[in-house]
Design a protein around this motif. Structure first.
Motif, short mmCIF file in Angstrom:
data_model
loop_
_atom_site.label_atom_id
_atom_site.label_comp_id
_atom_site.label_asym_id
_atom_site.label_seq_id
_atom_site.Cartn_x
_atom_site.Cartn_y
_atom_site.Cartn_z
N PRO A 1 -25.99 35.93 -37.43
CA PRO A 1 -24.98 35.13 -36.59
C PRO A 1 -24.37 33.82 -37.22
N ASP A 2 -23.41 33.35 -36.92
CA ASP A 2 -23.02 31.86 -37.12
C ASP A 2 -24.27 30.85 -37.38
N LEU A 3 -24.12 30.24 -38.52
CA LEU A 3 -24.99 29.23 -38.73
C LEU A 3 -24.45 27.91 -38.91
N PRO A 4 -25.20 26.84 -38.84
CA PRO A 4 -26.83 26.89 -38.09
C PRO A 4 -26.85 27.17 -36.92
N LEU A 5 -28.04 27.55 -36.23
CA LEU A 5 -27.97 28.02 -34.96
C LEU A 5 -28.05 26.90 -34.00
N GLN A 6 -27.46 26.91 -33.13
CA GLN A 6 -27.17 25.95 -32.20
C GLN A 6 -28.38 26.02 -30.99
N ASP A 7 -28.45 24.84 -30.44
CA ASP A 7 -29.46 24.64 -29.37
C ASP A 7 -29.22 25.20 -28.20
N SER A 8 -29.97 26.35 -27.75
CA SER A 8 -29.65 27.12 -26.38
C SER A 8 -30.78 26.94 -25.49
N SER A 9 -31.89 25.74 -25.84
CA SER A 9 -32.70 25.70 -24.79
C SER A 9 -32.34 25.24 -23.50
N LEU A 10 -32.97 25.73 -22.43
CA LEU A 10 -32.79 25.30 -20.91
C LEU A 10 -33.08 24.03 -20.70
N PHE A 11 -33.70 23.42 -21.53
CA PHE A 11 -34.28 22.01 -21.24
C PHE A 11 -33.45 20.95 -22.21
N LYS A 12 -32.24 21.11 -22.38
CA LYS A 12 -31.31 20.22 -22.98
C LYS A 12 -31.47 19.02 -22.17
N TRP A 13 -31.29 17.72 -22.96
CA TRP A 13 -31.17 16.68 -22.35
C TRP A 13 -29.89 15.93 -22.52
N PRO A 14 -28.98 15.38 -21.92
CA PRO A 14 -28.97 15.54 -20.18
C PRO A 14 -28.85 17.04 -19.84
N PRO A 15 -29.34 17.47 -18.62
CA PRO A 15 -29.12 18.79 -18.39
C PRO A 15 -27.62 19.11 -18.36
N SER A 16 -27.16 20.23 -18.61
CA SER A 16 -25.78 20.78 -18.19
C SER A 16 -25.69 21.88 -17.30
N PRO A 17 -25.22 21.59 -16.31
CA PRO A 17 -25.18 22.46 -14.98
C PRO A 17 -24.45 23.75 -15.51
N GLY A 18 -23.24 23.64 -16.37
CA GLY A 18 -22.34 24.77 -16.80
C GLY A 18 -23.30 25.60 -17.71
N PHE A 19 -24.03 24.99 -18.73
CA PHE A 19 -24.63 25.97 -19.49
C PHE A 19 -25.94 26.76 -18.66
N LEU A 20 -26.66 26.18 -17.53
CA LEU A 20 -27.52 26.54 -16.80
C LEU A 20 -26.89 27.74 -16.05
N ALA A 21 -25.74 27.61 -15.51
CA ALA A 21 -24.84 28.75 -14.77
C ALA A 21 -24.61 29.76 -15.78
N ARG A 22 -24.33 29.55 -16.88
CA ARG A 22 -23.91 30.71 -17.85
C ARG A 22 -25.31 31.33 -18.30
N TRP A 23 -26.38 30.57 -18.53
CA TRP A 23 -27.63 31.51 -18.85
C TRP A 23 -27.95 32.26 -17.65
N LEU A 24 -27.86 31.63 -16.62
CA LEU A 24 -28.18 32.67 -15.18
C LEU A 24 -27.40 33.68 -15.14
N ALA A 25 -26.03 33.49 -15.22
CA ALA A 25 -25.20 34.58 -15.02
C ALA A 25 -25.37 35.55 -16.19
N ARG A 26 -25.71 35.27 -17.58
CA ARG A 26 -26.02 36.19 -18.54
C ARG A 26 -27.07 36.84 -18.56
N ASN A 27 -28.13 36.21 -17.93
CA ASN A 27 -29.63 36.98 -17.92
C ASN A 27 -29.81 37.65 -16.60
N TRP A 28 -29.10 37.06 -15.59
CA TRP A 28 -29.46 38.08 -14.25
C TRP A 28 -28.24 38.53 -13.61
N LEU A 29 -26.98 38.30 -13.83
CA LEU A 29 -25.88 38.69 -13.03
C LEU A 29 -25.06 39.77 -13.94
N THR A 30 -25.76 40.27 -14.97
CA THR A 30 -25.19 41.28 -15.67
C THR A 30 -26.30 42.42 -15.85
#
Length: 328
Positions: free
Chosen positions: A16-45
């Motif tokens: 994939p495109d490099l360098p790999l980006q930080d896709s951790s759930l525990f980013k700081w500061p928290p990103s509600p948008g990122f968490l919502a996309r993670w939830l949708a990608r993993n559990w709403l599809t």
């Protein structure tokens, strides 16, 4: 238009495109948008995790013995549990291997490593990588997976492990399904770091790491000691309230699910479109360079402790220096 963007290089058939980006759930500061996309990608599809939950529910009602049966240890229901686990492992790992490596349903598209699975090499039992991996996965792997499941079912059936139902606690029932892979990732990182202590690595974990070029049967191909350490993740059900469906989902996630994450391909394509995420380049880098990316992308530990490999040449240089120092 084909949805298979990515690059080839001297080291990789695809990355994939490099360098790999930080896709951790525990980013700081928290990103509600990122968490919502993670939830949708993993559990709403129709994701890998949703498919495993569907299989777990079907297996609970149709294949596995009931908790009532599990109140007393008996050969019949234990063998039934082992047979179901064996069938699921063969169906999922074998099905993926057939599609990607025998039928070649996707060719080399989105395959990380350029090479085929190894044959005629005495590094492997039976001089064959796939046969070696099947031996360890279907032997010690399925046996120990079943042992942990059987003990947990007995504990649940006799009231020694806390249980819930969907009716008694619907919020936790759903939340537990979402959190189990997060728990598994947390456990995996620390168990994996332990296995990379040089003594354990040389005598135990090196068996799994013969799979530099991974395939579906590589996921659960481990030394019996590693199987035990890896599968202690299931002990969470001994202390945290859950339902047999949670346990079965967890068993599938740890066992046959490892075949899905070790396909050697990033995604399953249907009509040139990415339809199911499978392996990750993050973990593929670990199999290539060893002393990096011990966890997975959802956990922050590799970034926090300086063992993150982002796919760049600088990260490869740093990882090789760390490996040389560790195994001096």
């Amino acid at each position: 238009m084909s949805d298979t963007t990515g690059k080839q290089s001297r080291e990789w058939n695809y990355h994939p495109d490099l360098p790999l980006q930080d896709s951790s759930l525990f980013k700081w500061p928290p990103s509600p948008g990122f968490l919502a996309r993670w939830l949708a990608r993993n559990w709403l599809t129709l994701s890998e995790r949703v498919i495993m939950v569907i299989v777990a529910v079907a297996a609970y009602y149709l294949l596995y013995p009931s908790l009532e049966t599990a109140k007393t240890f008996a050969v019949g229901w234990i063998v039934q549990t082992w047979a179901v686990n064996m069938g699921l492992m063969i169906a999922i790992a074998g099905g993926l291997h057939w599609y990607f490596y025998i039928h070649k349903g996707q060719g080399q598209t989105l395959k990380f490593d350029k090479r085929p699975q190894a044959k005629g090499n005495r590094l492997w039992n039976f001089s064959n990588q796939v046969h070696d991996n099947m031996f360890w996965s279907l032997g010690s792997g399925v046996a120990q997976l079943t042992a942990f499941q059987v003990v947990t079912m007995w504990l649940m059936a006799n009231g020694y492990a806390p249980t819930i139902t969907l009716a008694s606690n619907p919020v936790w029932f759903i939340l537990a399904l979402i959190l189990l892979p997060v728990w598994s990732a947390f456990h995996f990182y620390w168990a994996h770091r332990l296995l990379h202590v040089p003594l354990l690595y040389k005598r135990v974990h090196s068996l799994h790491h013969r799979n530099v070029n991974i395939g579906p049967w590589s996921g659960l191909s481990m030394h019996p000691v590693e199987h035990f350490i890896y599968l202690t993740s299931l002990c969470i059900h001994w202390i945290v309230a859950s339902h047999p469906i949670h346990l079965i989902f967890h068993v599938i996630y740890q066992g046959p699910g490892a075949a899905m994450t070790h396909t050697g391909y990033e995604d399953l394509l249907i009509r040139d479109k990415r339809r199911l995420a499978l392996g990750t380049f993050y973990h593929q880098l670990h199999h290539r360079y060893y002393e990096c990316n011990y966890g997975n992308q959802e956990m922050p530990w590799d970034r926090w402790f300086g063992t993150f490999h982002d796919g760049s040449e600088d990260a490869t240089t740093a990882t090789r220096a760390r490996k040389k120092k560790m195994h001096a």
